[in-house]
Write a protein that holds these residues in place. Structure first.
Motif, PDB file in Angstrom:
ATOM      1  N   LEU A 105       0.790  -1.135   0.113  1.00  0.00           N
ATOM      2  CA  LEU A 105      -0.029  -0.046   0.177  1.00  0.00           C
ATOM      3  C   LEU A 105       0.795   1.241   0.013  1.00  0.00           C
ATOM      4  CD1 LEU A 105      -2.926   1.188   0.388  1.00  0.00           C
ATOM      5  CD2 LEU A 105      -2.636   1.122   2.763  1.00  0.00           C
ATOM      6  N   VAL A 106       1.831   1.313   0.835  1.00  0.00           N
ATOM      7  CA  VAL A 106       2.845   2.449   0.734  1.00  0.00           C
ATOM      8  C   VAL A 106       3.352   2.634  -0.375  1.00  0.00           C
ATOM      9  CG1 VAL A 106       4.884   3.261   1.838  1.00  0.00           C
ATOM     10  CG2 VAL A 106       3.402   2.169   3.374  1.00  0.00           C
ATOM     11  N   ALA A 107       4.103   1.316  -1.201  1.00  0.00           N
ATOM     12  CA  ALA A 107       4.622   1.561  -2.358  1.00  0.00           C
ATOM     13  C   ALA A 107       3.810   2.191  -3.491  1.00  0.00           C
ATOM     14  CB  ALA A 107       5.278   0.299  -2.669  1.00  0.00           C
ATOM     15  N   GLN A 108       2.450   1.596  -3.298  1.00  0.00           N
ATOM     16  CA  GLN A 108       1.569   2.268  -4.292  1.00  0.00           C
ATOM     17  C   GLN A 108       1.180   3.611  -4.340  1.00  0.00           C
ATOM     18  OE1 GLN A 108       0.669  -0.246  -6.797  1.00  0.00           O
ATOM     19  NE2 GLN A 108       0.067   1.658  -7.646  1.00  0.00           N
ATOM     20  N   ALA A 109       1.315   4.095  -2.919  1.00  0.00           N
ATOM     21  CA  ALA A 109       0.949   5.319  -2.695  1.00  0.00           C
ATOM     22  C   ALA A 109       1.969   6.392  -3.118  1.00  0.00           C
ATOM     23  CB  ALA A 109       0.541   5.878  -1.500  1.00  0.00           C
ATOM     24  N   LEU A 110       3.245   5.766  -3.121  1.00  0.00           N
ATOM     25  CA  LEU A 110       4.730   6.553  -3.636  1.00  0.00           C
ATOM     26  C   LEU A 110       4.691   6.628  -5.045  1.00  0.00           C
ATOM     27  CD1 LEU A 110       6.974   5.154  -0.802  1.00  0.00           C
ATOM     28  CD2 LEU A 110       6.172   7.376  -0.800  1.00  0.00           C
ATOM     29  N   GLN A 111       3.871   5.578  -5.785  1.00  0.00           N
ATOM     30  CA  GLN A 111       4.079   5.677  -7.226  1.00  0.00           C
ATOM     31  C   GLN A 111       3.275   6.746  -8.056  1.00  0.00           C
ATOM     32  OE1 GLN A 111       3.988   1.875  -8.962  1.00  0.00           O
ATOM     33  NE2 GLN A 111       4.996   0.944  -7.291  1.00  0.00           N
ATOM     34  N   LEU A 112       2.259   7.352  -7.040  1.00  0.00           N
ATOM     35  CA  LEU A 112       1.348   8.283  -7.697  1.00  0.00           C
ATOM     36  C   LEU A 112       2.055   9.730  -7.914  1.00  0.00           C
ATOM     37  CD1 LEU A 112      -1.436   7.680  -5.070  1.00  0.00           C
ATOM     38  CD2 LEU A 112      -1.285   6.686  -7.520  1.00  0.00           C
ATOM     39  N   GLU A 113       1.442  10.255  -9.025  1.00  0.00           N
ATOM     40  CA  GLU A 113       1.907  11.501  -9.261  1.00  0.00           C
ATOM     41  C   GLU A 113       1.041  12.461  -8.403  1.00  0.00           C
ATOM     42  OE1 GLU A 113       2.016  12.326 -13.376  1.00  0.00           O
ATOM     43  OE2 GLU A 113       3.200  10.538 -13.864  1.00  0.00           O
ATOM     44  N   LEU A 114       1.515  12.890  -7.186  1.00  0.00           N
ATOM     45  CA  LEU A 114       0.731  13.781  -6.143  1.00  0.00           C
ATOM     46  C   LEU A 114       1.632  15.242  -6.238  1.00  0.00           C
ATOM     47  CD1 LEU A 114       0.243  11.362  -3.320  1.00  0.00           C
ATOM     48  CD2 LEU A 114      -1.602  12.120  -5.449  1.00  0.00           C
ATOM     49  N   PRO A 115       1.059  16.253  -5.821  1.00  0.00           N
ATOM     50  CA  PRO A 115       1.652  17.634  -5.604  1.00  0.00           C
ATOM     51  C   PRO A 115       2.688  17.414  -4.553  1.00  0.00           C
ATOM     52  CG  PRO A 115      -0.813  17.780  -5.543  1.00  0.00           C
ATOM     53  CD  PRO A 115      -0.357  16.309  -5.474  1.00  0.00           C
ATOM     54  N   GLU A 116       3.799  18.306  -4.867  1.00  0.00           N
ATOM     55  CA  GLU A 116       5.017  18.132  -4.020  1.00  0.00           C
ATOM     56  C   GLU A 116       4.632  18.329  -2.490  1.00  0.00           C
ATOM     57  OE1 GLU A 116       9.287  20.539  -3.157  1.00  0.00           O
ATOM     58  OE2 GLU A 116       7.979  21.039  -4.810  1.00  0.00           O
ATOM     59  N   GLN A 117       3.780  19.059  -1.957  1.00  0.00           N
ATOM     60  CA  GLN A 117       2.943  19.306  -0.636  1.00  0.00           C
ATOM     61  C   GLN A 117       1.725  18.625  -0.673  1.00  0.00           C
ATOM     62  OE1 GLN A 117       3.801  23.349   0.367  1.00  0.00           O
ATOM     63  NE2 GLN A 117       5.849  23.156   0.450  1.00  0.00           N
ATOM     64  N   ALA A 118       1.783  17.249  -0.905  1.00  0.00           N
ATOM     65  CA  ALA A 118       0.256  16.720  -1.101  1.00  0.00           C
ATOM     66  C   ALA A 118      -0.154  16.441   0.229  1.00  0.00           C
ATOM     67  CB  ALA A 118       0.496  15.199  -1.781  1.00  0.00           C
ATOM     68  N   LYS A 119      -1.555  16.561   0.527  1.00  0.00           N
ATOM     69  CA  LYS A 119      -1.987  16.360   1.563  1.00  0.00           C
ATOM     70  C   LYS A 119      -2.838  14.957   1.710  1.00  0.00           C
ATOM     71  CE  LYS A 119      -4.794  19.311   3.508  1.00  0.00           C
ATOM     72  NZ  LYS A 119      -6.317  20.050   4.028  1.00  0.00           N
ATOM     73  N   VAL A 120      -2.319  13.990   2.600  1.00  0.00           N
ATOM     74  CA  VAL A 120      -2.400  12.647   2.615  1.00  0.00           C
ATOM     75  C   VAL A 120      -3.142  12.270   4.011  1.00  0.00           C
ATOM     76  CG1 VAL A 120      -1.358  10.555   2.503  1.00  0.00           C
ATOM     77  CG2 VAL A 120      -0.536  12.256   1.190  1.00  0.00           C
ATOM     78  N   LEU A 121      -3.995  11.286   3.796  1.00  0.00           N
ATOM     79  CA  LEU A 121      -4.725  10.979   5.029  1.00  0.00           C
ATOM     80  C   LEU A 121      -4.582   9.578   5.441  1.00  0.00           C
ATOM     81  CD1 LEU A 121      -6.641  11.497   7.644  1.00  0.00           C
ATOM     82  CD2 LEU A 121      -8.416  11.161   5.855  1.00  0.00           C
ATOM     83  N   ASP A 122      -4.261   8.943   6.402  1.00  0.00           N
ATOM     84  CA  ASP A 122      -4.269   7.555   6.835  1.00  0.00           C
ATOM     85  C   ASP A 122      -5.390   7.204   7.744  1.00  0.00           C
ATOM     86  OD1 ASP A 122      -3.553   5.096   7.271  1.00  0.00           O
ATOM     87  OD2 ASP A 122      -2.066   5.435   8.639  1.00  0.00           O
ATOM     88  N   LEU A 123      -6.354   6.651   7.130  1.00  0.00           N
ATOM     89  CA  LEU A 123      -7.339   6.044   8.092  1.00  0.00           C
ATOM     90  C   LEU A 123      -7.471   5.019   8.924  1.00  0.00           C
ATOM     91  CD1 LEU A 123     -10.545   6.622   5.312  1.00  0.00           C
ATOM     92  CD2 LEU A 123     -10.015   7.946   7.574  1.00  0.00           C
ATOM     93  N   GLY A 124      -7.441   4.963  10.287  1.00  0.00           N
ATOM     94  CA  GLY A 124      -7.352   3.811  11.035  1.00  0.00           C
ATOM     95  C   GLY A 124      -5.943   3.398  11.069  1.00  0.00           C
ATOM     96  N   THR A 125      -5.241   4.194  11.498  1.00  0.00           N
ATOM     97  CA  THR A 125      -3.487   4.274  11.471  1.00  0.00           C
ATOM     98  C   THR A 125      -2.963   3.398  12.324  1.00  0.00           C
ATOM     99  OG1 THR A 125      -1.706   5.647  11.365  1.00  0.00           O
ATOM    100  CG2 THR A 125      -3.258   6.211  13.283  1.00  0.00           C
ATOM    101  N   GLY A 126      -3.597   2.931  13.382  1.00  0.00           N
ATOM    102  CA  GLY A 126      -2.985   1.769  14.271  1.00  0.00           C
ATOM    103  C   GLY A 126      -1.761   2.493  14.752  1.00  0.00           C
TER     104      GLY A 126
END
Length: 293
Positions: A105-126
């Motif tokens: 999941l982490v690797a897939q998110a890192l492959q996305l073309e997101l803004p340099e200062q992207a706002k990212v949310l982790d739901l149910g972070t544990g």
């Protein structure tokens, strides 16, 4: 449990422990990890100095560890830590132990073309594993995380502080405590929610017996939380934002159908280390796509 002599070499201690832990799927690994912890050394050290004799106090501590592992207690709970994405995280019984497959999941998110200062949310972070891994790789990202468990929030905050990673962590039942104002939307939302069915026999096996059911089990054959997040995330994603979900190995089709029926595009899945579809993800349409529908 067989008795241990008062003097025992590393080799002999490992042989004894492997016999005691024969019911484990990884008896040798368990024995080595626990002894390395007792000696405060690496597993390589065990093979470098196999004839070294353990002190009485070390043998007693090792015996205790092996007995608890024999009862089925997770190695991570015995050690109090688990490595995830090369980060050492504190763990306890308040939430899930991070799994290697979640790194997909982490690797897939890192492959996305997101803004340099992207706002990212982790739901149910544990433990904070996903959020902290993302922040460690993309320091400029504005990473937030939520969990409904106050104990999990405390644990995740402790891990963030220990790793010196600036992640905002708060208590929330999924999106409940978050603003849905368009200007506060996220470029990416990630989650490893509960996705095991209530009658799944695996709940009575292995490490999961010692983990909170609330972090494992969901209604509707394990799909309730997945469906809820897919539907609700539409109000919290920026146009063109992405939603990535970990799920059970037989739930990819359900997630893909939910994504499509809720208006997402670019729907796809990714496989885990066992070559099973473990991650599904999709994009909330950009404004021009929304107006063009």
């Amino acid at each position: 449990m067989t008795m241990l002599p008062t003097a025992l070499s590393i080799t002999a201690a490992l042989q004894w422990a492997q016999g005691e832990l024969s019911a484990s799927t990884t008896p040798r690994l368990d024995a080595e990890v626990l002894l390395a912890e007792v000696l405060q050394q690496t597993r390589t050290y065990l093979h470098t100095w196999p004839e070294r004799e353990l002190e009485t106090s070390q043998l007693q501590r090792y015996r205790t560890y092996v007995a608890r592992r024999k009862e089925g207690q997770p190695i991570a709970h015995l050690l109090g830590t688990r490595e995830f994405w090369s980060l050492e995280l504190k763990v306890d019984g308040s939430t899930l132990i991070p799994r290697p497959d979640t790194e997909i999941l982490v690797a897939q998110a890192l492959q996305l073309e997101l803004p340099e200062q992207a706002k990212v949310l982790d739901l149910g972070t544990g433990t904070g594993a996903i959020a902290l891994a993302l922040k460690s790789e993309r320091p400029a990202w504005q990473v937030s995380a939520v969990d409904q468990s106050a104990a999990a929030v405390d644990l995740a905050r402790s891990n963030a502080q220990q790793l010196n990673l600036a992640v905002t962590i708060q208590q929330s039942d999924w999106f409940a405590a978050l603003s849905s104002a368009p200007e506060e939307g996220f470029d990416c939302i990630v989650s490893n929610p509960p996705y095991i069915a209530e009658d799944d026999p695996h709940l009575d096996q292995g490490d999961v017996r010692f983990e909170p059911r609330t972090a494992l089990v969901a209604g509707d054959h394990g799909c309730a939380d997945l469906s809820f997040i897919i539907a609700q995330a539409r109000g919290f994603l920026k146009p063109g934002g992405w939603l990535l979900l970990e799920h059970g190995w037989q739930q990819a089709n359900v997630c893909q159908q939910q994504f499509k029926s809720n208006g997402y595009t670019s729907v796809a899945s990714a496989r885990d280390y066992a070559n099973l579809e473990r991650i599904s993800f999709a994009q909330w349409p950009a404004l021009q796509q929304q107006t063009g529908r």
